[in-house]
Every structure is written in C-alpha cells, then in structure tokens.
Design an enzyme around this catalytic site. Structure first.
Site, short mmCIF file in Angstrom:
data_model
loop_
_atom_site.label_atom_id
_atom_site.label_comp_id
_atom_site.label_asym_id
_atom_site.label_seq_id
_atom_site.Cartn_x
_atom_site.Cartn_y
_atom_site.Cartn_z
N GLY A 90 0.81 -1.22 0.00
CA GLY A 90 0.00 0.00 0.00
C GLY A 90 0.84 1.26 0.00
O GLY A 90 0.47 2.25 -0.61
N PHE A 91 1.96 1.23 0.74
CA PHE A 91 2.88 2.38 0.81
C PHE A 91 2.16 3.66 1.25
O PHE A 91 2.55 4.77 0.87
CB PHE A 91 3.59 2.60 -0.53
CG PHE A 91 4.19 1.36 -1.10
CD1 PHE A 91 5.05 0.58 -0.35
CD2 PHE A 91 3.90 0.96 -2.39
CE1 PHE A 91 5.61 -0.57 -0.88
CE2 PHE A 91 4.45 -0.19 -2.93
CZ PHE A 91 5.31 -0.97 -2.17
N GLY A 139 1.91 1.08 13.62
CA GLY A 139 1.08 -0.09 13.82
C GLY A 139 1.55 -1.02 14.91
O GLY A 139 0.83 -1.28 15.89
N ARG A 174 13.53 -1.63 20.49
CA ARG A 174 13.56 -3.08 20.36
C ARG A 174 12.99 -3.51 19.02
O ARG A 174 11.89 -3.11 18.64
CB ARG A 174 12.75 -3.72 21.49
CG ARG A 174 12.56 -5.23 21.40
CD ARG A 174 13.88 -5.98 21.36
NE ARG A 174 14.76 -5.58 22.45
CZ ARG A 174 16.06 -5.82 22.48
NH1 ARG A 174 16.64 -6.43 21.46
NH2 ARG A 174 16.80 -5.42 23.51
N GLY A 191 8.85 1.26 9.87
CA GLY A 191 8.33 1.08 8.52
C GLY A 191 8.79 2.12 7.52
O GLY A 191 8.90 1.83 6.32
N GLU A 192 9.06 3.36 7.97
CA GLU A 192 9.37 4.43 7.04
C GLU A 192 10.75 5.03 7.20
O GLU A 192 11.21 5.78 6.33
CB GLU A 192 8.30 5.52 7.17
CG GLU A 192 6.96 5.06 6.61
CD GLU A 192 5.77 5.79 7.21
OE1 GLU A 192 5.14 6.57 6.50
OE2 GLU A 192 5.46 5.55 8.39
N ASN A 234 10.85 -8.46 15.32
CA ASN A 234 11.22 -9.62 14.49
C ASN A 234 12.33 -9.20 13.54
O ASN A 234 12.08 -8.51 12.55
CB ASN A 234 10.01 -10.13 13.70
CG ASN A 234 10.35 -11.38 12.89
OD1 ASN A 234 11.42 -11.95 13.02
ND2 ASN A 234 9.43 -11.79 12.03
N PRO A 235 13.56 -9.58 13.82
CA PRO A 235 14.68 -9.13 12.97
C PRO A 235 14.49 -9.47 11.50
O PRO A 235 14.91 -8.70 10.62
CB PRO A 235 15.87 -9.88 13.56
CG PRO A 235 15.51 -10.12 14.99
CD PRO A 235 14.03 -10.36 14.97
#
Length: 696
Positions: free
Chosen positions: A234-235, A506, A582, A658-659, A585-586
């Site tokens: 979606g970006f 999120g 933190r 995320g960004e 999930n790497p």
C-alpha cells in the site's frame, strides 16, 4: 499453562502468514468468494475542469450482460456527510481529469469494459490550472500540515543568524509528483444485505474505512463491516478509503442482492487513489566556520487539490533534527485542479529530508568538513524544539558504527577524482529521523481456547510488513507462552478496534493493546485459565510521551558509480544503521529497512509522475513509463540496528521502523553523485543529462 523459556520478541521468525501466501490460499480483497458477483468498470473524465452535460448510455445498455449503467443522474444518493473525494456521482461537476463520472456494472469484466468504451460523454469545459510552482498566486498558509503539525514554527532570530554567519547555504530543492504502485492495486468487493454493507477492500485501516464512509452512506457504523486480512502492499495510499470504495458501495446498492467487484486499473492507480505531492523547498543554513549551525530556515511549498486539502509536512524534520538556536520553518499549499494527494511512504519526511540532507552536504563542502563529522558536531543533547530529553537518541552511534562498517573514508572527499576503469565512483551519507507515532485507542481481546492455545483478536491490518508475525511474538511474550500457542485474528472491522497501519505506528500501537489485554487476562485468570476465559483491554495514553521526545534515527551510506561515457548511474552498495528501540522480528524488520532504502534509490534515480498541465493528467500512467528499480538496479543493500529497549516509547520497547528506511536515503544517493562527479543534483530524480558537465 505452559510457560515459555525464551523470549519471542527479538527472535528471527518466519512469517506466520507465509505458507498461505506461497500456496496462494491467502485471500486478497478481490479474491474473496461471493455468490454470483457482478463486475464494475468505471468511466472517468477526460477534462480537468467543467461539467458533464450528458452521458449517452444507450449503446452500453444494449451490450449483452450489462446490468446497469450509473451516472450522476441515477446513482444512489449519499448523505450531506460526504465530502471531498467521497462525493462520487452526486453531481455533474468535474474537478480534475480522471475523476469518476460513471460506471458500468455487468456479468463479466469483459462486458463491462466493452460497454464502458461505448459511453458517449458531452462536457462543458472551463479553464483549469494543473501546473505546480512555488510562486503560485493562490499559495496559502494551511491551518495544519499532515500529521496535525502547525504549518509554521519559529524560535530565535533565523534571519539575524544568517546575516551574521561565517558560512551560508541558500538553495532550492525539489521532488516530483510520485505515485504509490503496490503490486496489488486498490480493489473493493461490495455487498449489501438489506441495510447492512460489507466491503472486502484492500485497506490499511478497516475501522477507518467504516468511520469515514458509514456517515456518507447513511449507515450506522454497526451496520457496516470491512474485511481485509491480507494486503498486497500500500505504501500509505491504502491508509484511508478513496472514491473507488464509495463507487463500489453505490454500485452494489444499485443492483440489490449482488456483490460488485471493482479492481482499479493500473492506469487509474495514477488517478483517484492518492499520490505524493511535488514539493519545492528553499533551505537556508547558517553556520560558523567550524560547521556548527547557528540558524536554519526551511520554506516548503507543496501541491494540494481543490477536491481535498492535503499538505505534506516537508519542513517539520529540521525543527528538531540539529542543534540550532535559530530556526524558522513554513508550509504553503498550492491548490490545483488535480486529484487529492495522500500518504506515500514517509509523507513529508521523505521529500523534506532530501532537501535538508543535501543542504547539509553542501554545508560540509563549504566548511571543508567531513559530512559525517559535521552531523556529529550538530547533535543536540535534548529536543531543540521542546527542551524535552530524548527517550533514546543514538544517532551519533549510527553515524560512527555505520561509517566503520561501510568503510567510510573521511580524508577522501574531493569530488570527481576517483575512478574504476570507465566508472567514476563516489560515496555519500545522510541521516534519517522519523517521529515515534503511537496511537492510543486500539483494543485487543485475548481468550483461552484450551490445549494451551490462546486466541488474540484485534482489528489491525498487515499490509505486507509482517504484522501477523510481530503481533504473534508480542502476544507470546505478554502471556509468557510460546509463539506457536498464539492464534491471531486481524484485518476485520468486526474485531476490536485497531488503529491505522500507517505512520510506522502499527506494531507499537497494537502491541501496547495486546500487552494491556494480556496483563488484564493474567490478573483475572492467573496461570491456570479455563477454556472460554476471555479478557480485553484498550491501550491508553503513555504518560512518558509527555516528558520525553521519542523518535527513530538512522544513517545511510551509499556508493555510486557513473559511466564516464554514457552517464549511466549505478548503486553497487548501500548500508543503513538504525536506532529504533527493540526490534520485534529481525527477519521482517530487515526487510522493512532494505525495502525503504530501495525506495530511496528509486526516489533518487527513477520515480517521477509527469503531469501535463495542458490537460491535467499524468502522461506516464503505467509501469512501462513510470520507472521503478528492477532487480539489476538494487545491488548490495543491507541494514543493521543498535540493540536497545525504549520503554519510554512503548510497553514493548519498540519504535517505528516502517518508514525510517526511505527518509534521507535519496539524499545519500545524490550526495554520493556529487562526490563521484562534482555535480550537485537538487531536483529529483537525478538524470543522466544532469551529469553531462562532469563527463569527459
């Protein structure tokens, strides 16, 4: 209840939704099975401003399989709550080229498409303005910029600092219009059951679609459901509903008892579903001869629309990124006869930091200082804008450790002096910052189903970023069980309220809700719950956010190669070092980082939507001419991060990721181009002909 011996958060975990996606059994919105569906193909305007006088539907209605043809004169009515881009087929007014002005609903996509081509439209066209320019006479100061930021800010005397400075940088920088082009286009399947509406739509915010569209459709939110367990990217563009969702709902209402499927075409993805506004920025930096900043001015001009106002917050990052006593920023919106802009990965920060970080590179050159060292010298001990301490700010470590891992050479900064055969080579750096956005209000429900299994329910959305997996890990740790004991449900507005999958908020926002729900569950039922035991909780306000400034940070290092004969640009390697709290999930986090960095390479070298001001539409409206990188363009892109917890930011210790990967990355690329060639690129994307003066 069996307790887990290891911590799930921080463990590299394969995607829990991976098998379904690989097997093709994960239902995306258009694929949801509905009985006896009909298919919609839209009619869009071919003028940029005016009115639709008449649509001749006779030929289309005669096509076998056509069920109905919708026009502004026969479409179901919306309520007065419908505003902006949600006012679909309610009047004959045309506000931009490509606007939805009609639709054909038929038994097959082929019949609908053929019939739509037979529609004949008569218009009255009026003068339009679709040319973006910062000196536009209608430029205005908006009430707020995207994110709720005040449009202007000022502290100290920036003009005085510039007048007294040893070194001044005063330049214009620009970024073009860009379009989100996820692999899965916008789609919607609409189905009415009496006065109840279900939308299977590709969205980053199921509950947000309900809250935005239910009033416009005259529905109580309890009679509207939005389902979207899987999203094909979606970006940002799917962070809210768009006109196609409204049209799908209206069409389904016009054909009672039938579900209507509507997939936005790739051409129309350049129309009515959002895009990144073009920006123009004047950045002025004032500094002492040792490179220490004394003043910053960032004046940002961004494109908006007469349909819906949207103002990229491009000047916001420089308000507190560097230690400067005198700072002034401003935003001015340019309203045009174009579709409404919307979110695109790191709206505001991505174009704004391109301007700011190229300007910082120019300052490093003017002062004769290594650009890594320049940024370290201007590191603030606390938030310069508010005076609050940082919850955690390890940007200097990102710069130093990133430089060491990349092999940065501070002594080799003369431009245009390195070559490898026919290739000119250079390296560049830029920093990244992204605000920590955590939204209160998400609610999670946790129930024990017996046999050691827990059901966790929240109306979150995974747009491909790994939320299915990250939330499973967070729930496992919060309940002190193994991740394999968690059954997660998300992607449905029938679930407890979830905030938007946007603004890198999120995982933090939903994770807080899950931790709260787990705490309530364990307090209520202890370590020996019975099947059927259930508890829920809502994430509240984080008091620490009033006392600290949390943000994510990073540093990008890039090597470029320029063919001295053709000007061809290559990026053989790129490395990012990040400070994000933190990492849950790497495995999926690394994917997010390198995805954002690849996005930055694309922003620097490829992406540009070319809008023809004579006609108001985007000319290169397909993936043949709207250029994005291929596999051969993205070489050795890697990312790492500092190990840390930031419990001031969230209960999980995480901040957004995320960004942050795209912020600053385009600047690092063009800064490397300067080092390779001596040419300073200030307007994106960088073109081969920009580099011609440096080629032999």
């Amino acid at each position: 209840m069996t307790h887990s011996a290891t911590r799930a958060v921080g463990t590299s975990t394969t995607r829990v939704d991976g098998p379904q996606k690989v097997a093709g059994t994960a239902p995306y919105s258009y694929e949801h099975p509905v009985p006896d569906p009909a298919y919609l193909v839209p009619l869009v305007s071919t003028i940029a401003r005016g009115t639709v006088d008449r649509i001749d539907t006779a030929a289309a209605e005669a096509v076998p399989g056509v069920i109905t043809v919708l026009t502004p004169w026969n479409a179901p009515r919306l309520t007065d709550e419908a505003e902006g881009e949600y006012v679909v087929l309610q009047n004959p007014d045309v506000l931009f080229r490509g606007q939805l002005i009609g639709a054909v609903v038929a038994e097959s996509p082929e019949a609908a498409r053929y019939a739509c081509e037979l529609l004949s439209v008569e218009y009255t066209s009026t003068d339009h303005d679709a040319r973006f320019r910062p000196d536009h006479p209608d430029a205005y100061k908006p009430e707020t910029a995207n994110g709720g930021y005040p449009p202007d800010s000022e502290r100290g005397d920036a003009d005085g600092a510039i007048a007294a400075a040893d070194v001044v940088i005063d330049e214009w920088y620009s970024t073009p219009e860009e379009h989100n082009n996820p692999l899965e286009p916008h789609t919607v399947v609409a189905l009415w059951d009496g006065e109840t509406l279900t939308l299977y739509t590709s969205t980053q915010h199921p509950h947000g679609v309900v809250s935005a569209l239910a009033p416009a459709l005259g529905l109580d939110s309890s009679t509207m459901r939005v389902v979207c367990p899987y999203i094909g990217g979606g970006f940002g563009s799917k962070g809210g509903p768009h006109a196609h969702d409204v049209l799908g709902a209206l069409a389904a209402k016009a054909v009672p008892g039938r579900a209507v499927k509507f997939a936005v075409s790739r051409h129309d993805m350049f129309g009515y579903v959002g895009y990144r506004s073009p920006t123009a920025s004047r950045v002025r930096l004032a500094a002492r001869s040792d490179g220490r900043l004394t003043g910053i001015v960032h004046e940002a001009y961004v494109q908006s629309s007469h349909v819906t106002e949207f103002v990229e917050q491009a000047a916001v990052p420089l308000r507190n990124l560097y230690d400067a006593a005198n700072v002034r920023t401003s935003h001015r919106a340019i309203p045009l006869d174009v579709p409404a802009p919307f979110w695109m990965r790191a709206p505001g920060e991505a174009p704004g930091m391109f301007a700011g970080e190229v300007a910082m590179d120019e300052l490093a050159v003017a002062c004769g200082i290594d650009p890594v060292e320049l940024r370290i010298r201007n590191e603030p001990e606390s938030d310069p804008e508010t005076g609050k301490p940082w919850s955690s700010r390890r940007l200097v470590e990102c710069l130093r450790e990133g430089a060491e891992r990349f092999g940065w050479d501070p002594s080799d900064r003369s431009p245009g002096t390195r070559s490898d055969g026919r290739w000119l080579t250079g390296t560049g750096v830029a920093v990244a910052t992204y605000p920590h956005m955590v939204k209160p209000g998400s609610t999670a429900s946790i129930g024990y189903r017996g046999n050691g299994r827990f059901q966790v329910r929240i109306g979150a959305a995974d747009l491909g970023t790994g939320a299915w997996t990250a939330l499973t890990l967070i729930a496992a740790d919060a309940l002190d069980v193994a991740a394999e004991q968690i059954d997660l449900e998300l992607g449905d507005s029938a679930l407890p309220f979830g905030t938007v999958a946007g603004g890198s908020s999120g995982t933090s926002s939903w994770g807080n809700a899950i931790v709260a729900a787990a705490g309530t569950f364990r307090t209520r039922f202890g370590d020996s719950p019975e099947p059927g035991d259930e508890a829920s909780a809502t994430a509240g306000e984080n008091a620490d956010l009033e006392s600290y400034t949390p943000a994510s940070f990073g540093a990008h290092f890039v090597e470029v190669r320029v063919d001295r004969d053709t000007g061809e640009i290559r990026v053989p390697r790129m490395f990012g070092m990040f400070s994000v709290g933190r990492v849950v999930n790497p495995r999926t986090a690394r994917s997010q980082f390198i995805g954002g960095m690849s996005f930055g390479i694309s922003m620097a070298l490829f992406e540009e939507s070319i809008r023809d001001p004579r006609f108001g539409h985007v000319l290169n409206h397909d993936l043949a001419e709207y250029h994005v990188p291929t596999h051969s363009d993205i070489r050795n892109v890697d990312a790492a991060w500092l190990d840390e917890d930031d419990f001031h930011a969230t209960a999980v210790g995480s901040r957004g990721i995320g960004e942050i990967g795209i912020v600053g990355s385009a600047a690092a690329v063009v800064n490397a181009l300067w080092h390779a060639t001596g040419v300073r690129v200030r307007s994106l994307p960088a073109r081969l002909d920009d580099l011609l003066p440096a080629l032999p």
